[in-house]
Design an enzyme around this catalytic site. Structure first.
Site, mmCIF file in Angstrom:
data_model
loop_
_atom_site.group_PDB
_atom_site.id
_atom_site.type_symbol
_atom_site.label_atom_id
_atom_site.label_comp_id
_atom_site.label_asym_id
_atom_site.label_seq_id
_atom_site.Cartn_x
_atom_site.Cartn_y
_atom_site.Cartn_z
ATOM 1 N N ARG A 113 0.461 5.112 6.297
ATOM 2 C CA ARG A 113 0.076 4.151 6.257
ATOM 3 C C ARG A 113 -1.337 4.596 7.401
ATOM 4 O O ARG A 113 -2.701 3.793 7.364
ATOM 5 C CB ARG A 113 0.251 2.791 6.252
ATOM 6 C CG ARG A 113 1.343 2.419 5.102
ATOM 7 C CD ARG A 113 2.395 0.721 5.370
ATOM 8 N NE ARG A 113 1.237 -0.327 5.570
ATOM 9 C CZ ARG A 113 0.733 -0.474 7.060
ATOM 10 N NH1 ARG A 113 1.386 -0.401 7.301
ATOM 11 N NH2 ARG A 113 -0.704 -1.179 6.313
ATOM 12 N N GLU A 158 3.926 -13.919 -4.154
ATOM 13 C CA GLU A 158 4.598 -12.589 -4.362
ATOM 14 C C GLU A 158 4.979 -11.472 -2.952
ATOM 15 O O GLU A 158 4.183 -11.060 -3.027
ATOM 16 C CB GLU A 158 3.881 -11.613 -5.442
ATOM 17 C CG GLU A 158 3.998 -12.154 -6.855
ATOM 18 C CD GLU A 158 3.574 -12.194 -7.990
ATOM 19 O OE1 GLU A 158 3.150 -11.525 -8.635
ATOM 20 O OE2 GLU A 158 2.106 -11.428 -7.094
ATOM 21 N N GLY A 201 6.342 -8.886 -0.318
ATOM 22 C CA GLY A 201 6.392 -7.612 -0.587
ATOM 23 C C GLY A 201 6.273 -7.496 0.831
ATOM 24 O O GLY A 201 7.985 -7.753 1.597
ATOM 25 N N CYS A 252 0.792 19.995 7.785
ATOM 26 C CA CYS A 252 0.113 21.115 8.979
ATOM 27 C C CYS A 252 -1.336 20.337 8.567
ATOM 28 O O CYS A 252 -2.551 20.612 7.679
ATOM 29 C CB CYS A 252 -0.797 22.181 7.577
ATOM 30 S SG CYS A 252 1.533 23.436 8.031
HETATM 31 C C1 PLP Z 1 0.763 -5.495 -3.490
HETATM 32 C C2 PLP Z 1 1.476 -6.585 -4.240
HETATM 33 C C3 PLP Z 1 2.087 -8.058 -3.562
HETATM 34 C C4 PLP Z 1 2.586 -7.485 -2.738
HETATM 35 O O1 PLP Z 1 1.281 -7.582 -1.666
HETATM 36 P P1 PLP Z 1 2.525 -7.828 -0.181
HETATM 37 O O2 PLP Z 1 1.354 -7.058 0.743
HETATM 38 O O3 PLP Z 1 3.927 -6.059 0.208
HETATM 39 O O4 PLP Z 1 2.641 -8.826 0.123
HETATM 40 C C5 PLP Z 1 1.905 -8.919 -4.634
HETATM 41 N N1 PLP Z 1 1.184 -9.587 -5.830
HETATM 42 C C6 PLP Z 1 0.375 -8.204 -6.546
HETATM 43 C C7 PLP Z 1 -0.034 -8.882 -7.149
HETATM 44 C C8 PLP Z 1 -0.102 -7.011 -5.552
HETATM 45 O O5 PLP Z 1 0.113 -5.907 -6.033
#
Ligand code: PLP
Length: 463
Positions: free
Chosen positions: A360, A320, A322, A391
């Site tokens: 971040r 997964e 992101g 601010c």
């Molecule tokens: C946040 C998250 C991701 C993605 O994380 P990245 O650091 O963006 O790759 C994938 N799976 C789960 C369950 C998450 O909570």
């Protein structure tokens, strides 16, 4: 480090600690391809371009601050992950990093699946036509309404996060006359970040069901008994911005151990394991992330080896990513408003955005790089801190960086690698209007998320 001792955090005190700063790059005008999107470069006048368009033109048309996203780069990275994992594995893009309907369509076209973790993300995915069976639904506290919507839509999997949710989802699925495919999210006691990981027997966090004390095994046992659930696998997610694969090794070992226990106890070999996301990207030139094909190879070898050891059929793997897909594809374009040299300390460069478009740095002490984008300069480097207009003294975008000493109000600067967790975590603090996301490809730019307006702000305020 304590982040709560003072509202401004520890930043009041950390004046030039000896040896903390890396030296300026040899050429401040250079754009390290590691941290910039693939089509970024400079034109003959020294102006930064992306997808063949100069940032000066983008600023003129769309204003600043703006997130500028390289669509070709996004598609390249999505495809690289898809290709690396092949047909024996699934890649779920983690929508929380950045989600819009255009992004959903790109993912669909490039053959990726999609993770969502709220009703809003699910609605976005469905409204852009992502086939429901390619959507996974996450979250540690999904509401009954969200669950019902996901089950009705026919999402490919719901990732169960607690004992209560096992019963809740089973009940809702049954009442709708459905059998919902589910994974069970477990915590394996591994927490990984960047170059290190911690492995413990217990894990002190809100997500998942602990492997410790046989709880995860008990969760699988209960889920297998419920008619509304089709238990397809186990899910584990161990951290973020990870460069070192050894955390995954320990996690996979523990997940496979659970699969073996399930097989021994119930005679069921679960078909899938999901190893989550968290793969790192380069925010600065010091970061060295791995390529998707290296990650795919490493994960597949780890899982195969563990399963052979446990005499299990190798399950289908899913991941997964992101950040690793969207993070490097965008930069934030700002206009410099004020330049304030503090004698013997550093120069504060204030831009027209800040913590409302990039939280971040304040939230995680994240590091970023920055470049002068509207021109090149041969002036001597100066140590800067790029700050926003909010601010709040913790309103820092780039904590330490070097920019040319002749930087002046009206210059455009760009902060790379802001594609993930910037627009998606953006806020209206100080009633800031969230910046647009402009996608650029082959000499054409288009807004995929428009800038907020005062009208948008006032519409929610019913007076
Ligand atoms: C946040 C998250 C991701 C993605 O994380 P990245 O650091 O963006 O790759 C994938 N799976 C789960 C369950 C998450 O909570």
């Amino acid at each position: 480090m304590s982040r709560s001792a003072h509202p401004a955090g520890p930043r009041h005190a950390d004046v030039l600690p000896e040896g903390h700063y890396t030296a300026p790059a040899d050429d401040l005008n250079a754009l390290d391809p590691k941290v910039w999107a693939h089509t970024v470069g400079r034109d003959a006048d020294g102006v930064v371009t992306v997808g063949g368009i100069a940032v000066t033109q983008l600023a003129e048309e769309y204003g600043t601050p703006a997130y500028i996203l390289d669509e070709a780069d996004f598609r390249d990275r999505a495809r690289a992950w898809r290709t690396a994992f092949g047909t024996d594995a699934d890649v779920f893009y983690a929508g929380k990093a950045f989600l819009s309907r255009a992004v959903v369509r790109w993912l669909d076209e490039e053959g990726l699946n999609l993770d969502v973790c709220s009703g809003g993300e699910l609605a976005t995915a469905l409204s852009a036509g992502m086939p429901a069976e390619r959507i996974a639904f996450h979250g540690n506290n999904k509401s009954p309404e969200e669950i019902e919507r996901a089950v009705r839509a026919g999402v490919g999997r719901i990732v169960l996060d607690s004992f209560q949710e096992i019963v809740r989802v089973a009940h809702i699925a049954e009442s709708l006359g459905k059998r919902q495919p589910v994974q069970i999210r477990i915590t394996v006691g591994v927490e990984a970040h960047t170059h290190e990981f911690i492995a413990t027997a217990h894990e002190d966090q809100k997500f998942g069901i602990p492997l410790a004390g046989g709880q995860a095994a008990e969760a699988v046992r209960r889920a297998l008994q419920l008619d509304g659930l089709d238990v397809i696998g186990i899910h584990s997610h161990i951290g973020s911005q990870i460069f070192d694969m050894s955390g995954f090794e320990v996690a996979a070992h523990r997940v496979v151990g659970l699969l073996k226990d399930v097989r021994d106890e119930h005679g069921v070999e679960l078909a899938e394991i999901d190893l989550g996301g968290g793969l790192g990207i380069a925010y600065t030139s010091d970061d060295d992330p791995r390529e998707p094909h290296e990650i795919a190879k490493a994960l597949s070898e780890i899982v195969t080896r563990e399963c052979e050891g446990a005499r299990l059929r190798t399950p289908r793997i899913s991941v997964e990513p992101g950040r690793a897909i969207v993070g490097p594809t965008a930069f934030t374009l700002y206009e410099v408003g004020t330049v304030k040299p503090l004698e013997g300390l550093r120069t504060y460069v204030s831009v027209d955005g800040g913590m409302s478009d990039n939280i971040r740095t304040a939230l995680y002490d994240a590091e970023y790089s920055v470049a002068l984008a509207s021109r090149t300069s041969d002036a001597e480097p100066m140590l800067v801190r790029v700050v926003g207009k909010h601010c709040e003294s913790g309103d820092i975008v780039v904590k330490d960086a070097f920019l040319p000493g002749d930087l002046a109000p009206g210059d455009l600067i760009a902060v790379p690698a802001t594609g993930a967790y910037c627009r998606s975590m953006a806020s209206n603090y100080n009633h800031a209007m969230r910046p647009p996301v402009v996608a650029v490809r082959d000499g054409a730019a288009r807004v995929i998320v428009r800038r907020e307006t005062e009208e948008d702000l006032l519409r929610l305020d019913v007076g």
